[in-house]
Structure formats: C-alpha cells, structure tokens
Write a protein that holds these residues in place. Structure first.
Motif, PDB file in Angstrom:
ATOM      1  N   SER A  16       0.749  -1.304   0.069  1.00  0.00           N
ATOM      2  CA  SER A  16      -0.123   0.110   0.132  1.00  0.00           C
ATOM      3  C   SER A  16       0.780   1.206   0.006  1.00  0.00           C
ATOM      4  N   LEU A  19       2.901   1.765  -3.458  1.00  0.00           N
ATOM      5  CA  LEU A  19       2.201   1.914  -4.501  1.00  0.00           C
ATOM      6  C   LEU A  19       1.595   3.494  -4.593  1.00  0.00           C
ATOM      7  N   GLN A  23       1.939   6.495  -7.006  1.00  0.00           N
ATOM      8  CA  GLN A  23       1.179   7.075  -7.714  1.00  0.00           C
ATOM      9  C   GLN A  23       1.081   8.609  -7.370  1.00  0.00           C
ATOM     10  N   LYS A  33      -3.584   6.115 -12.238  1.00  0.00           N
ATOM     11  CA  LYS A  33      -3.277   5.292 -11.093  1.00  0.00           C
ATOM     12  C   LYS A  33      -3.296   3.783 -11.206  1.00  0.00           C
ATOM     13  N   SER A  34      -4.313   3.508 -12.026  1.00  0.00           N
ATOM     14  CA  SER A  34      -4.692   2.013 -12.324  1.00  0.00           C
ATOM     15  C   SER A  34      -3.130   1.357 -13.127  1.00  0.00           C
ATOM     16  N   GLU A  37      -0.673   0.993 -11.021  1.00  0.00           N
ATOM     17  CA  GLU A  37      -0.541  -0.204 -10.354  1.00  0.00           C
ATOM     18  C   GLU A  37      -0.397  -1.418 -11.264  1.00  0.00           C
ATOM     19  N   TYR A  40       3.340  -1.664 -11.084  1.00  0.00           N
ATOM     20  CA  TYR A  40       3.719  -2.200  -9.898  1.00  0.00           C
ATOM     21  C   TYR A  40       3.686  -3.734  -9.768  1.00  0.00           C
ATOM     22  N   ASN A  41       2.254  -4.134 -10.147  1.00  0.00           N
ATOM     23  CA  ASN A  41       2.256  -5.574 -10.173  1.00  0.00           C
ATOM     24  C   ASN A  41       3.154  -6.520 -11.127  1.00  0.00           C
ATOM     25  N   ALA A 465      -6.139  -4.011 -11.791  1.00  0.00           N
ATOM     26  CA  ALA A 465      -6.734  -2.868 -11.089  1.00  0.00           C
ATOM     27  C   ALA A 465      -8.433  -2.584 -11.428  1.00  0.00           C
TER      28      ALA A 465
END
Length: 573
Positions: A16, A19, A23, A33-34, A37, A40-41, A465
């Motif tokens: 959290s 991320l 963002q 933001k998505s 994400e 990041y994944n 996301a």
C-alpha cells in the motif's frame, strides 16, 4: 469451463505504501493510478524502474561477446567463409528454429558464405542434431565441412559425436537448458547464454536471438555493414513471441523494433503475410495469433518446416505469394483437424469423468496436433493434460500443465514407465509402450494427488486494477497501449470494470451467442461466445466484468468497448 476465482494481489502495508508513493510521484503524474498499479504488479516498484521500462534505446541491448565461446565461434565461421568451406545450418522445426535458420542463412549469405540449411522432419527424425538427421544431411550435402546449429544442439551428444566421426566440424548456438550435470557436447564452440558460468546477463532469449547476436559479432569482426544485421530484427521479434519468451529486458526492444519494421513493410515476406491475411492492426498479437501459427503449420501437419524458411529466403515475388498461400491453406487445415480432434478428446473426457490429470491415448490423434489438444484441455478444465497418439508402434505425445505441478518433474518420478521424455514445468513430450498408457495414467494421477491441493486445482484470475466506465476514455486506452508488447512475464493487464449500468442489450451472431451491452455513455460491454451465461444470470442491469478496453470505430464515430475475458461477467456485488 470451471468456475474461476476472482482475486486481487495480496494486500500488505508495504504494498500500500509503495504503491501510494508511486502514484503520488511527480515524475509519474502523467500516468493514471490504475496503470501505475499494473506496472507495480509487474515488478516495477520504483520511479527509476518504471522510467527505465519506457527507455527503449536499442543501444541498451547486451553485447554478444558476453556469451561464452562467442568470439571462438565467430573466428571459426569467419575462417570458414574466407576459405570457402561448405557450411550447413542445422535448424529446428518450430517458429523459433525456422526463424533462426532464416536469420543464419540471410546473414551468412550476405557475408559471402557458401551455406545451405537442413532441418529435421518432426515425424521422421525427431528433435535436434541426431544420427538419422545427420545421415540425411550428408546425403543432401555430402560436401559439408562445418555445421552451425541454431535453436538446438546443447544436449545433442550422440549426433555431434557422429558428425565429428564423419569428419564434419560443429559449432553450436542454442538457448535451451543444458544437461543438469553441465555436460557439454563435443563441438568446437558452444554459444548458449544458459551455459554454466556464462556471463550474458539475460537468459530469456530465444534461439533466433542467439544467432542474431552471433551475426552482430561476426559482422563487426569482418567489418561488414551492421545495418544488414539490424534488418533481421523483424524475424527475431516474431521468434521471440513464437517461442513464448519473457517480454522483459532486451526482448521488449527487439519486439518493438520488429513491429515497427513490419508496419513499414520493409521485408517483402512480412508485407505479403499482412496483405494475404488482411491484417489491419499490427501488434504482438499479429505475430502470436496470425503469423506464428502459419509458420508452425507445415511442421505440425507435414513434419517439414522448409516452406516457412523459404518464405523469408526467396526474392521471387511469385514464389513468395505461393508460399504464403500454402501456409494459409495448411494453417486452415490445421485448425480444422484441431477442432475435430478436440471434439474427440472432449468426448473421451466425458466418459472418464473428472480426474486430477487427464491422460488420453487415441491412435487417431495427429502427432503434430497433440500438444495443441493438451493445451485446450488444460485451459478448459484447469487440469494437467497428456495427449498421446500412436507412432511406429509406440505411444508418443505431449503434456501441458498448470501452475503448481511441474510436469517434467512428474515424468522424472515415473521415468521407468517411459521410453523417453523431456520438457519443463509447463510442457513436455514423451514416448512409452502403448501397453503402459494405463499404468502411466494411474501413476501420474497419484503423483498429482500427492502434490496438488483443492486450492491448486481452482483456476484464479488476479485482477490488476479496478476501473469504472468513466475511466475508459480514448486517452486511457492510448496510455495502456504504451505498456505493449504484452506476453510471457508481462501479460496484458487484467482490469475489473465495476458497477457497469446497462441501457440496451443486444445478442449478436448467427447463433446469438455474442453479447453487447450498451451503457449510458460512449462505453459498451462486449462478450463473445458466452451470451448464454448472461441470460442464466437473469440479464442483470448492473454488472461487473473482467477484461480489457478497446476502441471501436464505426462510420467515423469512435467509442470504447470493454472486451470481456471469456465468460467473466456477473451481477454487481
């Protein structure tokens, strides 16, 4: 199709915080933001890593000379060219092998080599440089002085010893795993980034990339025009996709460069493929779902892939057109055979009932199709699958597996029931006595049941996301496109569309098995083949779905369609 569990990446305080930091980073403010994400994944957890991901500078690829024996191999081939020795490239019968063979032929011919190629027939010779293949090569090219392998050779001990005994020198280029003991074949030079102790920093390159790297080093050594080598990158890109290599590191650069060249129409073979297949969008899926299956089709049906190699070697437009037509015809035939034999396989499974591993034997199965059928079974039932047919009096076939069950390790545990086998975690090939098929089935099921839990046998979709219909703009789709190419180790983002409110429902297609749900804006939801599932849910007004957005252009009007992945739609919770 089995019920699929929708999941999210495991939440933690660390995740959290990391991320949130990304963002909110000033350097990444142009990303939604998505999308951050998603990155990041995919393991990109710092601003620097994300910025580096988007840096596609071709000069950042790795030096060929970092590979063990690269300079030695270059010296041997350069000497052979200068002495006008007869070279034969020994390739492999899949897309990577055919691509590597074409790259080797084109590169060496431009360098002035006296060179031909030989590729095993899948059904007559089997895989890799071997004694039978070598005998047939010598019949075709009795004056051969030196063999250069591409996409094979790292474990061809017997075949290479036999070649040497016949007075033929051998240089190996390959990308497959060496023997676990580290044993090397008796070749004069062995170029493979996976050799024990090899300094090449990225091990995930295909056989076509290895020979491409070799050409870079050879042309540099011989002071030849390096642009001639760079022009071969379009074939490298197709092979990278075709051999399901990780789309990480320099592979991303190669595939991007390849697609750029295909779009420009610089290679007549690709231009003819684009023309004849009526391709309108050229991306990594064009390679993966259009061109690669066509290149593989002759080998799957006939055992011989020379048609595909010759497509990239010929300069005659009429011959090129004929070769493309034949590849299209063979691929259509391959699709028809696959569909018919998949029906046979499904009928067999229905009689067998649910099992931890499906092991099917049927002499009607086509030897070149068994791997495809095993893959379809794995996808449909989320179970490991082995599909076998009869070949010269023995059972021979392929397996495909799910996460958590290393199918090649399972074969090792039951090796005494087999004549031969090989593979890796997700796929394998094997041969055995037909009388032992039932024994193998019982033993491989017992092995699986000792390893796999009920959770392992539950298919899962990990959602990258969450998005709303208002997020799905043209600019957002353009942003997602900057993440391409998608593929192995960097898959297409999995997005969950939340609380989509439908206004109109349209059932499409001759069988009315396709679905389009129009929303209250310029976003619609589209699902192919599974409209009946939506009906069974009572045609809910508000849904959530898993998929990916795409643009739809109709009579100049541009709208967004959220393309549902398989049947992953349900009433909003």
């Amino acid at each position: 199709m089995k019920n699929v569990l929708w999941t999210r990446p495991t939440e933690s305080t660390t995740r959290s915080l990391e991320l949130m930091k990304l963002q909110e980073a000033r350097e990444l403010r142009h990303f939604s933001k998505s999308v951050i994400e998603v990155l990041y994944n995919r393991g990109l957890k710092t601003v620097e890593a994300i910025e580096d991901f988007f840096d596609n500078d071709p000069s950042k690829v790795h030096s060929p000379l970092l590979m063990t024996d690269m300079q030695k191999a270059v010296d041997i081939i350069k000497d052979a060219i200068e002495k006008k020795l007869k070279l034969v490239i020994y390739g492999d019968y899949d897309c990577d092998g055919a691509s590597a063979t074409a790259i080797g032929m084109l590169g060496l011919r431009k360098a002035g080599a006296n060179v031909e190629y030989f590729i095993n027939n899948r059904f007559e010779h089997g895989y890799g440089l071997n004694v039978k293949g070598m005998d047939d090569l010598l019949k075709e090219y009795p004056d051969v002085d030196l063999i250069l392998t591409v996409d094979n050779g790292i474990v061809a001990y017997e075949g290479i010893d036999y070649a040497v005994s016949k007075g033929v020198r051998v240089v190996v280029t390959d990308h497959h795993d060496p023997h676990p003991t580290g044993k090397m074949p008796n070749a004069e030079a062995i170029v493979n980034p996976k050799r024990p102790g090899d300094a090449y920093p990225f091990k995930g390159i295909c056989g076509a990339t290895v020979i491409y790297k070799f050409m870079q080093a050879l042309y540099y050594e011989m002071d030849l025009d390096m642009d001639e080598v760079e022009d071969l990158v379009d074939i490298v890109g197709m092979a990278t996709i075709g051999d399901v290599m990780p789309l990480l590191d320099e592979n991303r650069i190669f595939v991007k460069q390849a697609l750029k060249r295909v779009k420009m129409g610089t290679r007549p073979a690709f231009a003819k493929l684009v023309e004849k297949t009526n391709v309108t969008t050229i991306d990594e899926e064009t390679f993966g779902f259009k061109f690669v299956p066509m290149v593989n089709a002759p080998s799957r049906l006939l055992g011989d892939i020379d048609l595909a190699v010759d497509l990239f070697l010929t300069e005659d437009e009429a011959e090129m057109e004929g070769l493309v037509d034949e590849l299209i015809r063979l691929n259509e035939e391959r699709k028809e055979i696959t569909a018919r034999q998949e029906e046979i396989a499904m009928a067999m499974i229905e009689k067998m009932g649910e099992q931890s591993v499906y092991v099917l034997y049927n002499p009607e199965f086509h030897e070149g199709i068994v791997g495809l059928i095993a893959g379809r079974i794995k996808e449909k039932f989320y179970r490991p699958a082995i599909v076998l047919t009869e070949h010269h009096g023995i059972a021979k076939g392929s397996g495909r597996s799910i996460e958590g069950f290393h199918i090649n390790d399972a074969l090792h545990a039951n090796a005494d029931a087999l004549i031969g086998f090989g593979g890796h975690a997700g796929a394998c090939g094997m041969s055995l006595d037909i009388k032992k098929v039932d024994e193998l089935r019982e033993r491989i099921i017992a092995t699986a049941e000792s390893i796999l839990s009920e959770d392992d046998l539950t298919p899962k979709i990990v959602i990258d996301a969450m998005v709303n219909a208002s997020d799905l703009t043209i600019d957002y789709i353009d942003e997602l496109d900057t993440l391409r190419p998608f593929g192995q180790a960097f898959p297409k983002p999995v997005l969950k569309l939340q609380d989509f409110k439908g206004k109109n429902v349209l059932y499409m297609g001759k069988e009315k098995n396709h679905l389009k749900v129009s929303g209250y804006g310029k976003v619609s939801l589209v699902m192919f083949s599974y409209a009946e599932d939506f009906k069974k849910q009572g045609e809910p007004n508000t849904v959530e779905a898993i998929g990916y957005p795409a643009l739809n252009v109709y009579r100049g009007d541009v709208s967004v369609q959220f393309m549902v992945q398989e049947n992953h739609i349900r009433p909003a919770s």
